[in-house]
Write a protein that holds these residues in place. Structure first.
Motif, mmCIF file in Angstrom:
data_model
loop_
_atom_site.group_PDB
_atom_site.id
_atom_site.type_symbol
_atom_site.label_atom_id
_atom_site.label_comp_id
_atom_site.label_asym_id
_atom_site.label_seq_id
_atom_site.Cartn_x
_atom_site.Cartn_y
_atom_site.Cartn_z
ATOM 1 N N PRO A 35 0.810 -1.233 0.000
ATOM 2 C CA PRO A 35 0.000 0.000 0.000
ATOM 3 C C PRO A 35 0.839 1.277 0.000
ATOM 4 N N ILE A 36 1.951 1.270 0.741
ATOM 5 C CA ILE A 36 2.797 2.462 0.768
ATOM 6 C C ILE A 36 3.436 2.684 -0.598
ATOM 7 N N TYR A 37 3.893 1.618 -1.232
ATOM 8 C CA TYR A 37 4.477 1.743 -2.572
ATOM 9 C C TYR A 37 3.451 2.290 -3.561
ATOM 10 N N SER A 38 2.219 1.810 -3.474
ATOM 11 C CA SER A 38 1.178 2.298 -4.383
ATOM 12 C C SER A 38 0.930 3.788 -4.185
ATOM 13 N N ALA A 39 0.929 4.240 -2.923
ATOM 14 C CA ALA A 39 0.717 5.667 -2.663
ATOM 15 C C ALA A 39 1.896 6.502 -3.133
ATOM 16 N N LEU A 40 3.115 6.045 -2.869
ATOM 17 C CA LEU A 40 4.303 6.799 -3.273
ATOM 18 C C LEU A 40 4.454 6.827 -4.788
ATOM 19 N N LYS A 41 4.060 5.739 -5.443
ATOM 20 C CA LYS A 41 4.183 5.687 -6.900
ATOM 21 C C LYS A 41 3.292 6.721 -7.570
ATOM 22 N N GLY A 42 2.201 7.066 -6.918
ATOM 23 C CA GLY A 42 1.284 8.041 -7.504
ATOM 24 C C GLY A 42 1.655 9.485 -7.246
ATOM 25 N N ILE A 43 2.743 9.726 -6.520
ATOM 26 C CA ILE A 43 3.183 11.100 -6.242
ATOM 27 C C ILE A 43 4.200 11.516 -7.308
ATOM 28 N N PRO A 44 3.896 12.493 -8.124
ATOM 29 C CA PRO A 44 4.862 12.924 -9.152
ATOM 30 C C PRO A 44 6.135 13.480 -8.504
ATOM 31 N N GLU A 45 7.270 13.184 -9.106
ATOM 32 C CA GLU A 45 8.534 13.699 -8.592
ATOM 33 C C GLU A 45 8.626 15.217 -8.717
ATOM 34 N N ASP A 46 7.801 15.798 -9.609
ATOM 35 C CA ASP A 46 7.827 17.249 -9.782
ATOM 36 C C ASP A 46 7.396 17.969 -8.514
ATOM 37 N N TYR A 47 6.571 17.328 -7.678
ATOM 38 C CA TYR A 47 6.109 17.984 -6.456
ATOM 39 C C TYR A 47 7.291 18.277 -5.528
ATOM 40 N N THR A 48 8.176 17.288 -5.389
ATOM 41 C CA THR A 48 9.338 17.484 -4.528
ATOM 42 C C THR A 48 10.265 18.552 -5.100
ATOM 43 N N ARG A 49 10.481 18.516 -6.409
ATOM 44 C CA ARG A 49 11.340 19.522 -7.035
ATOM 45 C C ARG A 49 10.756 20.925 -6.864
ATOM 46 N N PRO A 78 1.874 13.784 3.621
ATOM 47 C CA PRO A 78 0.406 13.893 3.499
ATOM 48 C C PRO A 78 -0.162 13.121 2.315
ATOM 49 N N LEU A 79 0.549 13.131 1.184
ATOM 50 C CA LEU A 79 0.051 12.414 0.015
ATOM 51 C C LEU A 79 0.172 10.897 0.172
ATOM 52 N N ALA A 80 1.161 10.450 0.937
ATOM 53 C CA ALA A 80 1.341 9.012 1.153
ATOM 54 C C ALA A 80 0.539 8.490 2.336
ATOM 55 N N LEU A 81 -0.097 9.389 3.094
ATOM 56 C CA LEU A 81 -0.791 8.984 4.308
ATOM 57 C C LEU A 81 -1.899 7.959 4.077
ATOM 58 N N PRO A 82 -2.700 8.038 3.005
ATOM 59 C CA PRO A 82 -3.701 6.983 2.778
ATOM 60 C C PRO A 82 -3.084 5.586 2.656
ATOM 61 N N GLY A 83 -1.953 5.485 1.952
ATOM 62 C CA GLY A 83 -1.286 4.192 1.852
ATOM 63 C C GLY A 83 -0.712 3.737 3.175
ATOM 64 N N VAL A 84 -0.171 4.674 3.954
ATOM 65 C CA VAL A 84 0.384 4.333 5.269
ATOM 66 C C VAL A 84 -0.710 3.833 6.202
ATOM 67 N N THR A 85 -1.835 4.549 6.246
ATOM 68 C CA THR A 85 -2.922 4.142 7.126
ATOM 69 C C THR A 85 -3.522 2.812 6.693
ATOM 70 N N SER A 86 -3.633 2.587 5.389
ATOM 71 C CA SER A 86 -4.153 1.299 4.908
ATOM 72 C C SER A 86 -3.229 0.158 5.305
ATOM 73 N N GLY A 87 -1.918 0.349 5.116
ATOM 74 C CA GLY A 87 -0.964 -0.688 5.494
ATOM 75 C C GLY A 87 -0.954 -0.934 6.990
ATOM 76 N N CYS A 88 -1.011 0.131 7.788
ATOM 77 C CA CYS A 88 -1.017 -0.025 9.245
ATOM 78 C C CYS A 88 -2.263 -0.761 9.705
ATOM 79 N N LEU A 89 -3.418 -0.398 9.140
ATOM 80 C CA LEU A 89 -4.656 -1.074 9.528
ATOM 81 C C LEU A 89 -4.611 -2.551 9.158
ATOM 82 N N MET A 90 -4.130 -2.857 7.945
ATOM 83 C CA MET A 90 -4.075 -4.239 7.506
ATOM 84 C C MET A 90 -3.143 -5.069 8.379
ATOM 85 N N VAL A 91 -1.954 -4.544 8.652
ATOM 86 C CA VAL A 91 -0.990 -5.280 9.467
ATOM 87 C C VAL A 91 -1.497 -5.434 10.893
#
Length: 288
Positions: free
Chosen positions: A172-186, A205-218
């Protein structure tokens, strides 16, 4: 020959009745294998040997059972925290990798899912036993004079469970991070934000949905884990799943086991509702 898009459009024209018919085997399996036994167990906890909540009162009143429940919550929280610490760097590297590197990392995450939990648990027993690999290396490096007691301890249970459940946190975290464009950090860095500030204000903040999903599942999986705590842990590390098994197999007290399952189920449902409300609130705040 019809183009692939036409097949996709045709697949969307199934009626509700046809969709239900296609899902019927899976739904029947869920009802027979999961819902029916669970309902029977909960019924026995409420009506046998007499109607009432005496089994639930016993589970919540007697200190030994209350300690097992609290220990289960504590270990599940520790496993979730450790899995998050281990999963974030791996998911970050995966989200920034391509080609062969990404394939190797994905294989390293997915291959353990195809291996039996029992096999992975026995591997940890080989590593952590008194004459195991870890103790041998500690003595060779001169860090200890005699073997340490690593097996049948709570840290061993937490470590082994975190390893088994790690893929459910990484994906889930990888899926959330993959959807964040690198341009945002730049863009954040071009506006003067430091690396930590861009992580805190943009990436997290953008990765938080994936983090919360992974934490809940685990966390939910860890609450009901049986094989690893039973083999890696001792009597002092008994969790609620092991207690339920003991009540069913040794004490033959199905009604009390059903009460323990009912308490665990109520807590899981409550946690799921809280998670869904939190996710909705996060979306509402993000839109505002």
């Amino acid at each position: 020959m019809r183009r692939p898009s036409s097949f996709l459009l045709a697949g969307r024209r199934y009626s509700p009745a046809a969709s239900l018919l296609l899902a019927a085997p899976f739904l029947l399996l869920i009802v027979v294998v999961f819902l029916l036994p669970l309902a029977t167990l909960l019924h026995e906890s409420l009506f046998l040997p007499s109607p009432g909540l005496q089994h639930y009162e016993r589970a919540l009143a007697e200190p030994v059972y209350l300690r097992v429940m609290l220990r289960t919550l504590r270990i599940a929280a520790q496993v979730t925290a450790l899995a998050l610490v281990l999963a974030w760097p791996l998911a970050w590297v995966m989200s920034r990798s391509k080609g062969l590197g990404l394939a190797l990392l994905a294989a390293a995450v997915l291959l353990p899912l195809w291996t039996s939990v029992l096999v992975r648990t026995y591997a940890w027993m080989v590593l952590l036993q008194r004459n195991g690999v870890v103790n041998q290396w500690l003595q060779k490096l001169g860090l200890t004079d005699e073997p340490l007691k690593l097996l049948y301890t709570e840290p061993a249970v937490v470590l082994a469970m975190a390893h088994v459940l790690l893929p459910f946190m990484v994906l889930p975290i990888y899926s959330a991070l993959k959807g964040i464009p690198e341009d945002y950090t730049r863009a954040a860095q071009m506006l003067g934000a430091s690396a930590w500030a861009s992580f805190r204000e943009v990436i997290w903040p953008l990765a938080l949905p994936g983090v919360t999903s992974g934490c809940l599942m685990v966390f939910l999986l860890a609450l009901g884990f049986f094989v690893t705590p039973a083999l890696i842990g001792g009597p002092q590390q008994m969790m609620i799943a092991t207690l339920v098994s003991q009540q069913v197999r040794e004490m033959l007290d199905w009604s009390f086991a059903g009460a323990l399952v009912g308490i665990l189920l109520a807590f899981v449902l409550l946690l799921t509702v809280i998670f869904r409300r939190a996710v909705r609130l996060d979306r509402f705040v993000g839109q505002g």
